[in-house]
Design an enzyme around this catalytic site. Sequence first.
Site, PDB file in Angstrom:
ATOM      1  N   GLU A 128       0.851  -1.182   0.000  1.00  0.00           N
ATOM      2  CA  GLU A 128       0.000   0.000   0.000  1.00  0.00           C
ATOM      3  C   GLU A 128       0.888   1.233   0.000  1.00  0.00           C
ATOM      4  OE1 GLU A 128      -2.748   0.405   3.281  1.00  0.00           O
ATOM      5  OE2 GLU A 128      -3.778   2.057   2.303  1.00  0.00           O
ATOM      6  N   MET A 270       0.176  -2.933   8.801  1.00  0.00           N
ATOM      7  CA  MET A 270      -0.475  -3.081   7.495  1.00  0.00           C
ATOM      8  C   MET A 270      -1.366  -4.311   7.464  1.00  0.00           C
ATOM      9  SD  MET A 270      -0.890  -1.901   4.483  1.00  0.00           S
ATOM     10  CE  MET A 270      -2.037  -2.710   3.380  1.00  0.00           C
ATOM     11  N   GLU A 271      -2.573  -4.103   6.926  1.00  0.00           N
ATOM     12  CA  GLU A 271      -3.651  -5.094   7.012  1.00  0.00           C
ATOM     13  C   GLU A 271      -3.672  -6.135   5.902  1.00  0.00           C
ATOM     14  OE1 GLU A 271      -4.007  -1.803   6.174  1.00  0.00           O
ATOM     15  OE2 GLU A 271      -5.651  -1.498   4.753  1.00  0.00           O
ATOM     16  N   ASN A 272      -2.534  -6.470   5.271  1.00  0.00           N
ATOM     17  CA  ASN A 272      -2.521  -7.475   4.209  1.00  0.00           C
ATOM     18  C   ASN A 272      -3.409  -8.670   4.561  1.00  0.00           C
ATOM     19  OD1 ASN A 272      -0.195  -5.959   3.176  1.00  0.00           O
ATOM     20  ND2 ASN A 272       0.875  -6.930   4.883  1.00  0.00           N
ATOM     21  N   GLU A 305      -6.032  -3.149  12.377  1.00  0.00           N
ATOM     22  CA  GLU A 305      -5.678  -3.947  11.192  1.00  0.00           C
ATOM     23  C   GLU A 305      -6.629  -5.136  11.054  1.00  0.00           C
ATOM     24  OE1 GLU A 305      -3.900  -2.206   9.464  1.00  0.00           O
ATOM     25  OE2 GLU A 305      -2.869  -0.999  10.960  1.00  0.00           O
ATOM     26  N   HIS A 308      -9.900  -4.015   9.498  1.00  0.00           N
ATOM     27  CA  HIS A 308      -9.799  -3.778   8.056  1.00  0.00           C
ATOM     28  C   HIS A 308     -10.242  -4.994   7.240  1.00  0.00           C
ATOM     29  CE1 HIS A 308      -8.280   0.143   7.182  1.00  0.00           C
ATOM     30  NE2 HIS A 308      -7.122   0.016   7.799  1.00  0.00           N
ATOM     31  N   GLU A 327     -10.067   3.974   5.921  1.00  0.00           N
ATOM     32  CA  GLU A 327      -9.291   4.410   7.091  1.00  0.00           C
ATOM     33  C   GLU A 327     -10.147   5.143   8.126  1.00  0.00           C
ATOM     34  OE1 GLU A 327      -6.708   3.088   7.828  1.00  0.00           O
ATOM     35  OE2 GLU A 327      -5.789   2.407   5.954  1.00  0.00           O
TER      36      GLU A 327
HETATM   37  N1  BES Z   1      -3.282   0.698   5.793  1.00  0.00           N
HETATM   38  C1  BES Z   1      -2.597   1.354   6.835  1.00  0.00           C
HETATM   39  C2  BES Z   1      -1.117   1.259   6.748  1.00  0.00           C
HETATM   40  C3  BES Z   1      -0.438   1.930   5.581  1.00  0.00           C
HETATM   41  C4  BES Z   1      -0.782   3.145   5.134  1.00  0.00           C
HETATM   42  C5  BES Z   1       0.608   1.318   4.976  1.00  0.00           C
HETATM   43  C6  BES Z   1      -0.121   3.733   4.070  1.00  0.00           C
HETATM   44  C7  BES Z   1       1.256   1.911   3.930  1.00  0.00           C
HETATM   45  C8  BES Z   1       0.894   3.115   3.463  1.00  0.00           C
HETATM   46  C9  BES Z   1      -2.984   0.790   8.192  1.00  0.00           C
HETATM   47  O1  BES Z   1      -4.226   0.207   8.257  1.00  0.00           O
HETATM   48  C10 BES Z   1      -3.010   1.947   9.131  1.00  0.00           C
HETATM   49  O2  BES Z   1      -3.849   2.774   8.988  1.00  0.00           O
HETATM   50  N2  BES Z   1      -2.084   1.990  10.074  1.00  0.00           N
HETATM   51  C11 BES Z   1      -1.914   3.081  10.975  1.00  0.00           C
HETATM   52  C12 BES Z   1      -2.251   2.698  12.374  1.00  0.00           C
HETATM   53  C13 BES Z   1      -3.705   2.787  12.678  1.00  0.00           C
HETATM   54  C14 BES Z   1      -4.013   2.271  14.047  1.00  0.00           C
HETATM   55  C15 BES Z   1      -4.272   4.175  12.531  1.00  0.00           C
HETATM   56  C16 BES Z   1      -0.456   3.449  10.891  1.00  0.00           C
HETATM   57  O3  BES Z   1       0.295   2.685  10.327  1.00  0.00           O
HETATM   58  O4  BES Z   1      -0.101   4.499  11.413  1.00  0.00           O
HETATM   59 ZN    ZN Z   2      -5.820   1.540   8.473  1.00  0.00          ZN
END
Ligand code: BES
Ligand code: ZN
Length: 867
Positions: A128, A270-272, A305, A308, A327
């Site tokens: 992502e 990351m939610e793979n 995650e 998601h 998100e």
């Molecule tokens: N999908 C995101 C992680 C992500 C975003 C990976 C952009 C690569 C590029 C993940 O679900 C996410 O939102 N993670 C947050 C933590 C969450 C608890 C808000 C993060 O990584 O900060």
């Molecule tokens: Zn997220």
Amino acid sequence: MKQDQHSNTPARIYLTDYKAPDFQIKDIHLYFNLHETQTVVTAKMNFVKSTAAKDLVLAGGEHVKLLSLSINGEKLATSRYQVEGEILTIKDVPSEFLLESQVEVNPEANKSCEGLYLSGGIFCTQCEAESFRKITYFLDRPDVMTSYTVEIEADEKKYPHLLSNGDNISKKSLGNGRHHALWKDPFKKPSYLFALVAGDMGVITDTFKTKSGKTVKLEVYAPHGKQERCKHAMVSLQKSMQWDEERWGLEYDLNTYMIVSIDDFNMGAMENKGLNVFNSRLVLADEKSATDTDFEMIESVVGHEYFHNWTGNRVTCRNWFELSLKEGLTVFRDQEFSADMNSRPVQRIKDVDSLRTRQFTEDAGPNAHPVRPESCLAVDNFYTATIYEKGAEVIRMMQTIVGRDGFRKGMDEYFKRHDGQAVTIIDFADAIATPNKADFSQFKLWYSQAGTPNVSVSEVFDQASGTLTLTLSQESELTVTEKAEGKTKLPFHIPLKFGLIDASGKELSEHNQILHLKEKTQTWTFKGLASRPVVSLNREFSAPVKLKWNRSNADLLHLIKFDTDAFNRRESCSKMLFDETQRLIADFQNKKDLVPQEEIVNALGTVLKDEAIDPQFKALILAMPSDSQLAQEQAILDPQAFFQAKLAIRKAFANTFHTELVATYKKHNEKNSIGDRALKNRILGFGISTEKTDWIELASAQYSAAKNMTDKISALSILCEVQNLATENALKDFHATWNTDSVVFNKWLSVQATSSSPMTFERVQAATKAKGYDQTNPNNMYSLHGGFAGNYLRFHTDSAETYKWYADELLRIDKVNPQVGARLAQAFTFTKKLPANLKTLAQAQVQRMLASDTLSKNARELLEKTL
Ligand code: BES
Ligand code: ZN
């Protein structure tokens, strides 16, 4: 179209330019022949044309080397295709065909933490938003969903675990020192959810039985010897699975759920699909190494995650402009999860603090944008507080409007309509509205208009008739971008939870309601009141707005004591402290003595002594306003004034209530709950402002005696506020204990970087040479550089040195990791608000960075806006 990440003229992309893809991909079969410096990726994909397009245009990454291409088994002559920048165009393709590509990538040389890379000897991927293209040529966009089959081949000894999404079909030795695994994901997914991990790791396993009776295997992977520290993540996962079933009726859909802890990771996690990859700081925890906040964060991120899987994976985004679809909604879900697992009011207060500190600041600055943005240069830059936190607030308001049960019906409808699809934020809003017969036409403006609305409040009480008249008007300033685009703004639909407290402190519950402010100005009258009540508005922070309201200390004190809404009890104290800090800032700037009002200092004392208040909540009531919150209300960002104003209040409180503070500290120091620690450490922070030796001794003793990381790191950070031999000794001791621990080492970096000590810049520079520091590790840089940039007092100084050092560092990291580069670039967001001398210095550095031909489009987009 030029898409190069390091191009000087990156192309702007627009929401309104969305076009459905020309091709669909029925399935993809990937073969990874893993080698550290030369990994060969073979992809077989079945394409079907869905438009009249003639050519197939695929995205590839900077460092993907194309080895061969064939269509339906026939090798393509070089005249049939063209590679231009990162784009591969294959001319005149049939309406259905099998494309086979072979590419080579170099994971070891890849320091961007995107695509396929190595971290601590483990192969891992991060796709992502648009990094699957760094692994192979593909239609790398979320509305192209397909079925994945993955084969992995690697050295058997170095990489015993070979993981990918879905189900493991087989694993076998190849006899030549290499082995092979086959994975199949039964669910179609967009490429950004692809994952592969190969390495020698420890693992803990457990199970979860779903409501329909399926037993799911749960696995958490981490470096050998760290398994013990994975237990909290495992329990958090089980709680998340249980909660998602109970609250939303959502069940897990695969046989295995894996989490892998990785040291070099740009984001949190990351939610793979079926194979989450986590930043190690959000997996590994035990009492000795992690703070209470770390434990809470791990629970919430594991939840996020996991959630998601339905909000993001089963139903995904049509394109990246719709990012908040997954998100914002998933943040709302993880906030609700945390509220149900812990204390609801405490959770709400923390979430709102973060919203105000991060998102309100963003909305007030050059990077303001709507929850559903309309254009951008770099998709990576969409991962903002606005998309996440304001997006979550918008969902919360929907729930407030249609009610909790109504919202659940809407969610059921959303999954019924859109399971397996890539959809838009508008699709979501429609799914919520329909079963509730709600009209969201005005409400949806929250998605398209940026900026934080101001709501002014005026109240008139008529004693003779016992009538209170409340007038609310909303005012939304245009953001920088909206101004430039000549936009105008329409009034929002703002749902404000409301209540009245009478003079004796009793809630007049017959008046409890939601005020729906929809016009520019609206008036409400409340009758039959014996005496003037005190208004409690925007309870639970039901709408993300700023209230403009001159309130007497008497009213605020009344609410601190009697409001039945815990959020507003704390809010009333915060408002008092905020207003007082602002008054003292003005006094400092006018060269007056800083004398906090006695009434306010005494109010803090009353809170301190009130035995009925839960200690964790008390610690939150006693929190001082953050610099970034203050900055929003000030025309000029004056770090010295902010610091001195707050110091004056902290000192006055600490001196006036010295005896009570010491006694309360000691009392809670003997107990051992999260709340006891929060309050005790808050008190230590007030105490140290006096620089009195008894407080330094208490902090020093706490540092030595601490059996848990919360007390240890709080004491260390408090010691860093003073010049003392104890400070140097504690810093040395902490470094000696933790420099080989990639997670805890970051705490040593951030306590130094965020300290108000005049030594800070010197310490920050020295830290980059210290044992344990890794100059390409994202966590190290977020803790050290990010911490330093957030330290207004020590970052914004009139020596040109801090900005220059920071810009050099930014350029260095940005070259190899544009995501970290862009995050660091945010330090210059409020350049325009700095006092003239600092502004000149900062802008000179911004100009220098913009002139660099290695600057990424990510960092460029943010830096350009600061001028
Ligand atoms: N999908 C995101 C992680 C992500 C975003 C990976 C952009 C690569 C590029 C993940 O679900 C996410 O939102 N993670 C947050 C933590 C969450 C608890 C808000 C993060 O990584 O900060
Ligand atoms: Zn997220």
